[in-house]
Structures are given as C-alpha cells and as structure tokens.
Write a protein that holds these residues in place. Structure first.
Motif, mmCIF file in Angstrom:
data_model
loop_
_atom_site.group_PDB
_atom_site.id
_atom_site.type_symbol
_atom_site.label_atom_id
_atom_site.label_comp_id
_atom_site.label_asym_id
_atom_site.label_seq_id
_atom_site.Cartn_x
_atom_site.Cartn_y
_atom_site.Cartn_z
ATOM 1 N N VAL B 119 0.844 -1.201 0.000
ATOM 2 C CA VAL B 119 0.000 0.000 0.000
ATOM 3 C C VAL B 119 0.878 1.249 0.000
ATOM 4 N N HIS B 120 1.902 1.235 0.806
ATOM 5 C CA HIS B 120 2.797 2.381 0.917
ATOM 6 C C HIS B 120 3.370 2.785 -0.450
ATOM 7 N N HIS B 121 3.856 1.810 -1.197
ATOM 8 C CA HIS B 121 4.515 2.136 -2.466
ATOM 9 C C HIS B 121 3.545 2.321 -3.631
ATOM 10 N N PHE B 122 2.364 1.710 -3.560
ATOM 11 C CA PHE B 122 1.472 1.735 -4.728
ATOM 12 C C PHE B 122 0.274 2.672 -4.576
ATOM 13 N N TYR B 123 0.125 3.263 -3.413
ATOM 14 C CA TYR B 123 -1.073 4.082 -3.154
ATOM 15 C C TYR B 123 -1.264 5.158 -4.221
ATOM 16 N N ASP B 124 -0.250 5.962 -4.454
ATOM 17 C CA ASP B 124 -0.375 7.063 -5.416
ATOM 18 C C ASP B 124 -0.539 6.540 -6.838
ATOM 19 N N ILE B 125 0.235 5.507 -7.164
ATOM 20 C CA ILE B 125 0.176 4.946 -8.523
ATOM 21 C C ILE B 125 -1.238 4.437 -8.836
ATOM 22 N N LEU B 126 -1.814 3.736 -7.882
ATOM 23 C CA LEU B 126 -3.130 3.134 -8.111
ATOM 24 C C LEU B 126 -4.230 4.189 -8.127
ATOM 25 N N ARG B 127 -4.096 5.183 -7.292
ATOM 26 C CA ARG B 127 -5.091 6.268 -7.320
ATOM 27 C C ARG B 127 -5.043 6.957 -8.679
ATOM 28 N N LYS B 128 -3.846 7.218 -9.127
ATOM 29 C CA LYS B 128 -3.677 7.885 -10.414
ATOM 30 C C LYS B 128 -4.246 7.030 -11.552
ATOM 31 N N ALA B 129 -4.015 5.731 -11.474
ATOM 32 C CA ALA B 129 -4.500 4.831 -12.522
ATOM 33 C C ALA B 129 -6.025 4.889 -12.615
ATOM 34 N N GLY B 130 -6.681 4.890 -11.476
ATOM 35 C CA GLY B 130 -8.140 4.971 -11.454
ATOM 36 C C GLY B 130 -8.617 6.324 -11.954
ATOM 37 N N ALA B 131 -7.941 7.373 -11.530
ATOM 38 C CA ALA B 131 -8.340 8.732 -11.909
ATOM 39 C C ALA B 131 -8.144 8.978 -13.402
ATOM 40 N N GLN B 132 -7.081 8.409 -13.973
ATOM 41 C CA GLN B 132 -6.843 8.555 -15.422
ATOM 42 C C GLN B 132 -8.015 7.978 -16.209
ATOM 43 N N ALA B 133 -8.399 6.783 -15.836
ATOM 44 C CA ALA B 133 -9.489 6.110 -16.545
ATOM 45 C C ALA B 133 -10.774 6.904 -16.401
ATOM 46 N N ARG B 134 -11.014 7.379 -15.207
ATOM 47 C CA ARG B 134 -12.242 8.143 -14.954
ATOM 48 C C ARG B 134 -12.270 9.397 -15.827
ATOM 49 N N LYS B 135 -11.137 10.074 -15.904
ATOM 50 C CA LYS B 135 -11.069 11.311 -16.677
ATOM 51 C C LYS B 135 -11.356 11.040 -18.161
ATOM 52 N N MET B 136 -10.851 9.945 -18.671
ATOM 53 C CA MET B 136 -11.069 9.606 -20.086
ATOM 54 C C MET B 136 -12.525 9.212 -20.344
ATOM 55 N N LEU B 137 -13.131 8.530 -19.381
ATOM 56 C CA LEU B 137 -14.549 8.173 -19.518
ATOM 57 C C LEU B 137 -15.420 9.429 -19.520
ATOM 58 N N VAL B 138 -15.086 10.362 -18.657
ATOM 59 C CA VAL B 138 -15.836 11.615 -18.583
ATOM 60 C C VAL B 138 -15.663 12.399 -19.896
ATOM 61 N N ALA B 139 -14.428 12.424 -20.403
ATOM 62 C CA ALA B 139 -14.166 13.156 -21.647
ATOM 63 C C ALA B 139 -14.966 12.548 -22.798
ATOM 64 N N ALA B 140 -15.040 11.214 -22.826
ATOM 65 C CA ALA B 140 -15.784 10.537 -23.894
ATOM 66 C C ALA B 140 -17.274 10.858 -23.799
ATOM 67 N N ALA B 141 -17.790 10.903 -22.584
ATOM 68 C CA ALA B 141 -19.205 11.211 -22.392
ATOM 69 C C ALA B 141 -19.494 12.656 -22.796
ATOM 70 N N ALA B 142 -18.583 13.563 -22.438
ATOM 71 C CA ALA B 142 -18.763 14.980 -22.774
ATOM 72 C C ALA B 142 -18.804 15.158 -24.297
ATOM 73 N N ARG B 143 -17.925 14.405 -24.966
ATOM 74 C CA ARG B 143 -17.892 14.495 -26.437
ATOM 75 C C ARG B 143 -19.202 13.955 -27.034
ATOM 76 N N ARG B 144 -19.652 12.838 -26.503
ATOM 77 C CA ARG B 144 -20.881 12.252 -27.058
ATOM 78 C C ARG B 144 -22.089 13.167 -26.849
ATOM 79 N N TRP B 145 -22.176 13.735 -25.665
ATOM 80 C CA TRP B 145 -23.341 14.579 -25.347
ATOM 81 C C TRP B 145 -23.138 16.034 -25.767
ATOM 82 N N GLN B 146 -21.923 16.347 -26.178
ATOM 83 C CA GLN B 146 -21.581 17.729 -26.539
ATOM 84 C C GLN B 146 -21.880 18.685 -25.385
ATOM 85 N N VAL B 147 -21.376 18.318 -24.237
ATOM 86 C CA VAL B 147 -21.556 19.155 -23.038
ATOM 87 C C VAL B 147 -20.183 19.386 -22.408
ATOM 88 N N PRO B 148 -20.044 20.417 -21.574
ATOM 89 C CA PRO B 148 -18.745 20.631 -20.914
ATOM 90 C C PRO B 148 -18.427 19.492 -19.916
#
Lengths: 152, 725
Positions: B119-148
């Motif tokens: 946990v000590h060594h991977f905490y930041d890496i894993l949080r970032k990994a989840g956040a990256q995916a989330r950001k890309m999913l949100v971006a894809a949804a924004a593009r599809r719906w044409q919303v900010p």
C-alpha cells in the motif's frame, strides 16, 4: 481386486486404490477435492481435518482402509449456507486461508458433539488446529456465534 | 465419482492459464468473492493503463501486481483503483497481474511483494490509474453529449450529466474512452470524497478460502502430473557419496530417481509414492560445511562476537563525555535464537518444461526472481515462459526466496510432462532460510531528568543481506542488524552503534517478518524498561520523556497506555509491560497483560492492547487483522520458538519440536488505529517486533525477573525465578 467403499459428501465412492493409501492424498490428488489441505503429514497441524462419521479426524493419519463403510465429509461437502461457514464469512476469518478448511471442519466436529461449547471447551477442541496468520480470535468468535453465545 | 477434469494437451495448458489465473469477482453483498472462469483479457474494452480494464458490459477488472499471501492485497489495492475510478465495487473483478515491468515496485524496481510496502509504495500509482481512466470516460461522455466536462459526474461505474440527468454505464462508452487523449495530469479525490478508501471492506478472497476452492500452489492439478520429493543432506554442505536406489524403485509408482546437486530427486505418480520411496532410499553422505554446528556452538560464537571489535555504523555526539556526566548508567546483554517461518503450506512448485516453453506455477512472493530463475534454469526467452502465481498458504518472508522454484525447474527439465515438487514438513524446517540468532550488548545512561544521555549498542549476528543482497552491505555492516537503532524514535543525543559480522555459522538466512526489527526492538525495548526501573520511573512516562522528537511515536504510546488502563496498574497476580517501535514508516505501541505461574514458569498472556499510526488506514479491517496477526506471530516466537541444530545440520523436524502458538495460548488483542492524517505506510510486519519486549517487560513487572533471552519458555522462566529465590 477388492474395492473399498465409503460415502463421501453424501455420494458413494468405490475405489480400487491400495487400502493403505492415505486419505488426504486420495481426496486431493485422485478426486480433486483440494479443499482438504496437506500441512504436515504428521497429524500435528489440523489442516487436513475432515469428518468421519461425524467426528473431526486428521485425514493424513487415515488410510482408505480406515474409512471403509464410513461417512466422510470434506470442506466441499459443507454448503456455504451452513451456519459455521456463514459465521466464518461474517467474522472475515481467513488471511492466507490455508488452515481454514481444517479449522471449519474441526469446528463443525466440535459443534456436532457439543452444540453449546464454552470458551474453554472451544480452546480444548481447537488447540490442535494451527494457524500461522493469527486468526484464532476470529475463529473463536465465529464458533461462539454459532453456539449462540455471541450475538450474531 | 470421477476425478476432476484436467487437461489434455499443451494447447489446453494455455486455456488453463486463461481460465484459472486467479480472478475474483466481488459478489452482490460485497462481502464475498467468486472465482471467475471468464477470460477477461479477450473481451474488447478500455484499458488506459496496466491496472484496469473495462469491458462493454461495464465489468471492471483490476489487476493486482502484488501476491496474495494472506495480507489482503487482493482487497486493499484494487479498492484504491476502484475508488478513484468510481467503479461499482460489487461489479469489480480482481485478477493477479502477470509478471511484467509495468507492475514493478517503484522503489525496488522489481515485482516483489515484501517489506510491508504494497500500500505504501502503490497508493499514489493506483489512485492515479483509477483517476486517469475516470477522466477519459468523462471526456468521452462529454464528447458524445456535446456538453462541458465540468457538468459530468461519476458514480458506481456510471457517467451522469448533471443538468439533464442523462447517464451512461462505463461499458457503454468504454470503447469511446479508449480513443480519448491519455491525461498527463489528473486531480485526485479529496479525503471526504472517498467511497472505498478508509472503509472496512470484507476480503474478496474470503469465500473461496472458506469453501475450499481457492487454488494454492499445492492444489495445482494437471493431466499427467508427476510428483517429486527430494532426499536432502542431513547437514550443511554434505553431498551424496553413494545412492542405493533399488529398494526405492520397488515402491509402486516410482518413475525416476536422480541426483540434483547435493540432493536426490524421487519422481513418482503420486505424492505418497514419493514419500515412501524416499524412506527406502539409502544414501551415504559425505563431508559437511560445519560438522560441529550445534546449539551450544551457536551460543558461544554469537556471544563471543560481542567481545571483539566490529564495524562502527554510527558515532553521534561525545559518548565518553556523555557517559562521565550521566546521572546513572546501565548495561545488559541479550541473546535471541534462530527462527523458522513455518508457513502452513509447505514450499512447493509445479512446472512443465520442454524445449519450446516453460509453464510454471510458483507460489513465491518474489515474482521477478521467479522469472529470472525460469530464464536461467531453462535457457528460454521470457516470451516462452508463462508463470502463474497461485494463492500462498503464508509466507512471512519465506517465499521471497525462489530456491524451491529452481529445484522444481531442475527436476522438470528431466521429467516428461508437468511435475509438482513438494516439500514435506521436515524439509520445510531443515531447508529454511532462518531469522538469524543474534546477540546485543547495550550500555546507556540517563540524566537527572530521566532523559537518555548516551546509547552504546553492539550487535553480534550473522548477516541476512550477505547472501540476498550483498551490495547493501555497507562497509561490512548488515543493514538489518542495525535497523531501527540508528533511526529509533528515541532521542539519543549521543549514539555509538557497532556491528560484528558472524561469519562462522552455516545456517542460511532470510527475511523473517520484520527482519532486524525482531531483534532490535526486543533488545532496545527490554533495555528501556531496565533503565526506567533503575531510574525509578514509570515505563510509559520514561518512554514519553525520550520520544520528544517524534510526536507520532509519543501519541501511540499514550493511546495504548490509555486503552490498556495503564494508570490503574496491573490486575492482581498480573504484570503490565509496554514497548514502542517505529518500522516500515509506521509507529506502534504495545501493552501486554501477563501472568506467570511461579510453580511451573508458564507465561500466560491475557490481553494485548496496541495503538498504531500507519497514516491513512486504507482498509481499517485489514490493518487490524494484519496488526493482530503480526502480534500473534511475534508472540508465538517470543514464547515458544527456537530452531535447534546438531551435528552440522537442523534437527527441528516439525510442529512437535517447533510448537507454535495455539488458540488456548492466544490473548485477546485490541488494536486502535490512530489517524494522524499522513499517507499510508506499512502494517504487515509492524505487530511482530514489539510484542516480545512487551511480554518480557510484563514478566518483570509481575515477578521481578528480567529475562534477556528468548524464547520465554517455562523452563527458562522457572530457572530465573529460582535464581531470584
């Protein structure tokens, strides 16, 4: 060739394997019931515990001959809905998990004999089932729960 | 009843990999887990990084780089990814990651599960990994719906357009998300936004371990599987001079008997035939590295190390001056034994090697070393080696080693078809890489106010690192022999720390839960208690006085003392003992309630209260389990464990002569997690080190007898009691 017959998890088993075959290896390697663990082969750790006619026994200390005509139950023969397994889940007992099938089978053996064991009786009955991860307190709580001595 | 289905061909091997690679799905109630048989990698979807995959059905698969050895990483690490991703935990599948560079530990640059670091060594890496995916999913949804982008929120694997209420499942836009630009920067959640981090989630592997379906190394089953045990030298350095195989070959099922280095491999069609054949095999052994090795020699050699100069690790302040101006000084010598890991599942490994490929089922926590061993032993390139990491029945440092993997590969090269090498319990003891025996002499003083004025500490012990990582031996000083002394939480204004490297003892050494902390915490914390007693100070007050530079250390001592009702003193007939320690960036304090049967010398530990500051407790349930488990592991060693040697080899053979803690000997354990608002640090090894001194100090409190040697077996306690008179 003489066949050995016994009941395993409610089904009848007939085998031409050597009568001196160790029960733990028969279960694991010939039948694929790997839930029964091999821990020491010396009858000292309890990882291989199964029920034989309702009694908790070390399967590494038994041969096929010993269980001729008997009713053998392994961890796979206990449904997940069984109160002991449910208590184990509720208490989140396992860590590495290797000793747990043996612990569960030993606990069931105890509760069949004594449905409302005291803490002292639990200690006595469970003392031969070793756990290296240190889950003993959760095991004890799970058994006390099933015995109705701890609120569920 | 028929035998369980196994595999018919080599091609099926590969299917097996796809089908049974450890994969766990969290069930509806979020408490239990199911082994999944579906090959998730083959489904199309979205994999923005190595850590996760989202398929069109919205199933989120999270890969765990670390091995599940009982410490709960399969639950804790994926929950970190899932939280930042806003996945639906009930629909997350967890899978053991393969051995690959993407999964290497960022600090150790190797894929290894060790040092309480997951946990000590991977905490930041894993949080970032989840956040990256989330950001890309949100971006894809924004593009599809044409919303900010800012109008979109996520929850339970859904993207939701807040103003309109429109929503899509992650699976619906998974493919679209994979076309979005990979984010260079992500914003991580704030503490209050966490949905999984900080929650006591139940372990996802619990059900499979309760119903017997979890596959441990020893449970691997393959068609045409052979089994192998080794006849091993009875002493270090002995080699077979003469092997009489005839009787062993008479055992039915025995197929092959051959030498492998200093051992003899016995291959058979069943495990029982292997064991029976080994009993019949006659071997005359020749030579030995240290035929005079026995318990007495070990004690003599280790203690004599204290009488010769060692390498100085630290000199801080003017020791002489500090000593001469001290109000009071004290000196004591301690001795600790060799210890075994004694995992419940003995070492084992399964391999199928031919000219084309190597399939390996290796229950080792050191994945990178497994791969290296496979490359070296088979000469095959990485792409022809496939490694599975099954569940492991405990490790405690033992499975950091890959000796059993190499052994298995050496045998597999000479056997047609797959072979499972397994160790019997006596092999497991005789071939262990032990926690070394160790002795220490401490001389220290205090000033009039009870503050430590100087601390002189000499450690005499064989080196753990010498074999494992010789590069880390700094000027002949083993880092584990001095750890937690030079960086103790106590303020030592002057410190002289010295190490004497004992090279003349043969037993091989390895990492054992908490490593050098297991020695040094015992000696330092026992000595602190002696100093407190000599100064007539309360042991808790004395520690607090000397922890002024480490408020987090002081805080856990205060919490443990308060929760244990230290102020009220021990119950009648009992003693209270305290210890504190800092290791793997975590602070811990432990109080033990102990009684001693003065007739038999038997020590009974009634209750252990412990406070721990490991920063953010990502899963408080698992933290408490790990601390409790660590305490009981350390207590077992403190009360009972010692490996014995005679005639140049190990004589300990099993749980009869190496008894470990049982249920009736287990105290109540209370663990209090102190939240200091810091990032998460280690817990796996933390409980182990401080329990021995807490118990020993409590024995002193109860009886007035100070025991400076472990284990605290009845015989030793009784001897001390009778000497006291």
């Amino acid at each position: 060739m003489a066949m050995i017959k016994f009941t395993l998890n409610g089904k009848s088993v007939e085998t031409a394997s050597e009568p001196s075959t160790s029960l733990v290896w028969f279960l694991r390697e010939e039948l694929g019931l790997t839930g029964t663990k091999w821990g020491c082969g010396q009858g000292l750790c309890g990882s291989c515990t199964v029920l034989v006619d309702g009694r908790a026994e070390r399967s590494c200390q038994l041969t096929l001959e010993d269980v001729e005509s008997a009713k053998v139950v392994t961890i796979e023969g206990i449904p997940v809905s069984h109160p002991v397994k449910q208590a184990w889940l509720k208490e989140s007992v396992p860590e590495c998990g290797y000793c747990q099938p043996g612990q569960i089978m030993n606990a069931i053996g105890l509760l069949l004999k004594n449905p409302r064991p005291t803490e002292k009786e639990i200690n006595q009955a469970m003392d031969g089932n070793l756990c290296r991860c240190g889950t003993y307190n959760r095991i004890k709580r799970a058994i006390l729960q099933v015995a109705g001595k701890l609120p569920v | 009843m028929k035998a369980k289905a196994v595999f018919v061909s080599r091609r099926d091997f590969l299917k097996f990999i796809a089908a049974t690679g450890l994969c766990i799905g969290v069930s509806r109630n979020g408490m239990t887990a199911l082994l999944e048989k579906k090959d998730v990698e083959k489904t199309p979807g979205f994999s923005p990084n190595a850590w996760l995959h989202i398929d069109s059905e919205s199933i989120v698969t999270i890969y765990c780089s670390q091995c599940e050895i009982g410490q709960g990483v399969f639950t804790v690490l994926p929950a970190i990814v899932a939280d930042e991703l806003d996945a639906d935990w009930k629909r997350v599948r967890i899978r053991q990651a393969p051995i690959a560079t993407q999964y290497e530990d960022p600090v150790w640059e190797s894929q290894v599960t060790a040092g309480s670091a997951s946990v000590h060594h991977f905490y930041d890496i894993l949080r970032k990994a989840g956040a990256q995916a989330r950001k890309m999913l949100v971006a894809a949804a924004a593009r599809r719906w044409q919303v900010p982008v800012g109008e979109i929120v996520t929850s339970k694997a859904k993207v939701i357009h807040k103003p309109s209420g429109r929503w899509l499942c992650y699976g619906d836009i998974a493919l679209a998300a994979s076309r979005e630009e990979f984010p260079a920067k992500v914003t991580l959640k704030k503490e209050r936004e966490f949905k999984l981090i900080g929650r006591p989630l139940h372990r996802v592997d619990a059900l499979s371990k309760i119903n017997g379906s979890a596959t441990f190394g020893l449970d691997v089953r393959l068609r045409g599987l052979s089994y192998c045990v080794m006849k091993r030298p009875p002493r270090y350095g002995a080699v077979p001079r003469y092997v009489e195989k005839k009787d062993a070959y008479h055992i039915s099922g025995v197929t092959k008997i051959f030498r492998v280095d200093d051992k003899v491999a016995l291959v058979a069609t069943s495990p029982q035939s292997c064991i029976r054949a080994r009993d019949r095999l006659k071997v005359k052994w020749h030579g030995g590295e240290d035929p005079g090795l026995d318990d007495k020699k070990i004690e003599r050699v280790i203690l004599s190390g204290l009488e010769r100069p060692g390498r100085v690790h630290t000199i801080r302040g003017d020791i002489k001056k500090a000593e001469s101006s001290s109000f009071m000084t004290h000196e004591a010598t301690y001795l600790l034994p060799y210890l075994a890991h004694a995992t419940m599942e003995p070492m084992n490994c399964t391999a199928h090697v031919d000219r084309e490929k190597c399939m390996l089922w290796a229950p080792s926590q050191n994945q990178s070393a497994v791969l290296q061993a496979a490359r070296e032993e088979t000469g095959l390139p990485t792409e022809k080696i496939h490694i599975e990491t099954p569940f492991m029945g405990g490790s405690f440092g033992r499975r950091y080693e890959v000796d059993f993997v190499r052994e298995c590969l050496q045998v597999a090269k000479k056997v047609k078809g797959p072979v499972k090498l397994f160790w019997t319990r006596d092999d497991d003891f005789s071939q262990d890489f032990f926690r070394p025996a160790n002795s220490a002499r401490i001389r220290a003083g205090i000033d009039k106010d009870g503050r430590i004025s100087f601390w002189k500490h000499k450690v005499s012990a064989p080196s753990v690192y010498w074999r494992i990582e010789p590069d880390l031996l700094d000027d002949g000083i083993d880092p584990s022999a001095v750890e937690s002394i030079h960086n103790s939480a106590y303020s030592f204004p002057s410190l002289h720390l010295e190490y004497v490297w004992i090279k003349e003892l043969a037993p091989p050494l390895g990492f054992w839960r908490s490593v050098g902390n297991s020695h040094n915490c015992f000696t330092v914390e026992s000595f602190m208690d002696e100093l407190a007693h000599k100064a007539g100070m309360d042991p808790v007050e004395f520690r607090l006085k000397n922890l002024k530079d480490h408020p987090r250390a002081a805080r856990v001592v205060e919490v443990a003392a308060e929760k244990a009702h230290w102020e009220k003193g021990a119950k009648i007939g009992q003693g209270l003992g305290v210890s504190q320690h800092y290791l793997v960036y975590t602070y811990i304090a432990t109080v033990a309630e102990v009684s001693v049967d003065e007739k038999t010398g038997t020590v009974k530990v009634h209750r252990v209260v412990c406070a721990v500051d490991c920063g953010k407790a990502v899963n408080p349930r698992v933290v408490k389990e790990q601390i409790e488990g660590g305490i009981l592991f350390g207590l077992s060693a403190a009360l009972k464990e010692k490996v014995s040697f005679s005639k140049g080899g190990v004589v300990t053979t099993g749980f009869a002569d190496y008894p470990i803690l049982t249920m009736s000997e287990t105290p109540e354990v209370e663990v209090y997690v102190v939240d200091s608002g810091n990032p998460p640090t280690g817990v796996g090894e933390v409980g182990t080190a401080p329990i021995a001194p807490a118990v020993s100090n409590a024995i002193f409190h109860a009886t007035g007898v100070r025991i400076r040697r472990l284990p605290l077996v009845a015989e030793r306690v009784l001897r001390h009691l009778s000497e006291k008179g």
